[in-house]
Design an enzyme around this catalytic site. Structure first.
Site, short mmCIF file in Angstrom:
data_model
loop_
_atom_site.label_atom_id
_atom_site.label_comp_id
_atom_site.label_asym_id
_atom_site.label_seq_id
_atom_site.Cartn_x
_atom_site.Cartn_y
_atom_site.Cartn_z
N TRP A 1 0.83 -1.22 0.00
CA TRP A 1 0.00 0.00 0.00
C TRP A 1 0.85 1.25 0.00
CZ3 TRP A 1 -4.03 -1.67 -2.00
CH2 TRP A 1 -4.56 -2.90 -1.65
N LYS B 1 -12.45 -1.71 7.38
CA LYS B 1 -11.84 -2.53 8.43
C LYS B 1 -12.60 -2.24 9.74
CE LYS B 1 -8.23 -2.82 5.49
NZ LYS B 1 -8.48 -3.57 4.26
N ASP C 1 -1.76 6.93 5.93
CA ASP C 1 -2.80 5.99 5.52
C ASP C 1 -3.03 5.07 6.72
OD1 ASP C 1 -4.29 3.87 4.59
OD2 ASP C 1 -2.91 3.32 2.97
N1 PMP Z 1 -4.08 1.05 2.37
C1 PMP Z 1 -4.16 0.02 3.24
C2 PMP Z 1 -3.32 0.05 4.48
C3 PMP Z 1 -5.03 -1.04 2.97
O1 PMP Z 1 -5.11 -2.07 3.83
C4 PMP Z 1 -5.82 -1.02 1.79
C5 PMP Z 1 -6.79 -2.11 1.45
N2 PMP Z 1 -6.79 -3.22 2.15
C6 PMP Z 1 -5.68 0.07 0.93
C7 PMP Z 1 -4.81 1.08 1.25
C8 PMP Z 1 -6.49 0.16 -0.33
O2 PMP Z 1 -7.76 0.48 0.07
P1 PMP Z 1 -9.02 0.56 -0.91
O3 PMP Z 1 -9.32 -0.83 -1.33
O4 PMP Z 1 -10.06 1.15 0.01
O5 PMP Z 1 -8.67 1.47 -2.02
#
Ligand code: PMP
Length: 354
Positions: free
Chosen positions: A98, A189, A165
């Site tokens: 991420w 989450k 994030d």
């Molecule tokens: N950042 C983190 C820490 C995540 O765990 C996730 C998805 N599991 C994301 C970003 C991406 O999120 P999204 O699917 O809401 O775009």
């Protein structure tokens, strides 16, 4: 009832599922799915979701709370666009999939990315330490919990303009919002169902971007001015997040959750460390309390172990497809009894194999 260790979308409190389902059939005489987002009853829901977020996280004055769409993935771009200042350069800490995504997207909108620390050399199995943020950057970005690798920052880095994030550990523990310019998190989450994305942004940040390109939707100033109602918000996701925040507040808030989450993680890591059939996959001091990653010491036992946990009504245990092994996600709504069931399956497996 199944024990859902899935990484997201994930378990929420059963009481929240029940209330949300009731509102699908009757929300003041309409379904929550058909009500106009401009109706005063939904505007009150949005206001309450914002207010509860502020109360539960202790958000100080001078910050705006927004519920937008696009997931944390669009957050990578929104963050870069809104935080861009004179340097058009930002420091990023790369601790996994991420963070790498955030780095990639910042580059696409014209930010020069300085990767000031990375744990890629050991497959993102640790959190880099001793991080110093250079002065000549617009902001420092990091990912507080690495949902896939199973690592977590237990001490946050410091910077004048800090961006995080927090998708997979927000609301799991106490944080000091005043340390941040901007926090963002996909809802799916500890907050609510997929669809909403939370932004907590310092008001001083709004409207200061130097980007040439700023789509209206991504302009946090415009979104804040319109109270997250610049366009149609994700009504059902916001409604359910509001219910979940109320439930969290009624059960002792993040302080109480933090205690429970610590206990759940301690129980599972203790088993991983004492059971000869399993081993953890990341540095001990950086282990995540939300996503516990581990593997079998003998991969040939996989089929048998998988059969055992599946027959104990456990779901969502396989690791992310990019890393393999197992990942037990211990989000707020997962009861310690579910962790006990998993630990018992692991213990029994060791007894049989001894
Ligand atoms: N950042 C983190 C820490 C995540 O765990 C996730 C998805 N599991 C994301 C970003 C991406 O999120 P999204 O699917 O809401 O775009």
């Amino acid at each position: 009832m199944k024990h859902n260790f899935g990484a997201g979308p994930c378990i929420l409190p059963q009481a929240v599922f029940k209330q949300a389902s009731e509102a699908v059939l009757d929300f003041n005489g309409l379904s929550i799915l058909e009500v106009s987002h401009r109706h005063k009853d939904f505007v009150a829901v949005m206001d309450e979701a914002i207010d509860l977020t502020k109360k539960v996280l202790g958000v100080p004055d001078g910050y705006s709370v927004l519920f937008l769409q696009g997931g944390a993935t669009l957050g990578f771009t929104i963050t870069a666009l809104n935080m861009m200042r004179e340097h058009k350069r930002a420091a990023y800490i790369n601790t996994g999939t991420w963070s790498s995504g955030a780095i990639r997207e910042a580059g696409k909108v014209g930010i020069e990315v300085l990767e000031i620390a990375s744990s890629q050399d050991r497959n993102f199995s640790y959190i880099p330490k001793g991080i110093v943020c250079p002065d000549d950057v617009d902001y420092l970005h990091f990912t507080s919990n690495n949902t896939i690798a199973g690592t977590q920052f237990h001490d946050f880095p410091k910077a004048k303009h800090l961006v995080c994030d927090m998708s997979s550990d927000i609301f799991s523990k106490e944080i000091n919002v005043a340390d941040f310019d901007l926090i963002y998190a996909g809802a799916q989450k500890n907050l609510g169902p997929a669809g909403a994305t939370l932004y907590i942004v310092k008001d001083e940040v709004l409207g200061k971007s130097t980007s040439q390109f700023m789509p209206t939707y991504m302009d946090l100033k415009k979104q804040a001015d319109k109270g997250s109602m610049l366009n149609t918000p994700p009504v059902f996701s916001v409604y359910t997040a509001m219910l979940n925040l109320k439930d969290l507040q009624a059960h002792g808030g993040v302080k109480e959750k933090q205690k429970q989450n610590d206990a759940k993680a301690a129980l599972l890591y203790q088993e991983i460390d004492s059971n000869p059939l399993f081993e953890g996959t990341v540095a001990k001091e950086d282990r995540s309390k939300m996503n516990v990653t581990f593997k079998l010491t003998d991969e040939s036992l996989k089929e048998e172990f998988d059969k055992n946990w599946k027959s104990a009504d456990i779901v969502g245990l396989p690791g992310h497809r990019s890393v393999g092994g197992y990942r037990a996600s211990l989000y707020n709504a997962l009861e310690i009894d579910s962790v006990r069931v998993l630990v018992e399956v692991m213990k029994e497996f060791a007894r049989v194999k001894a």
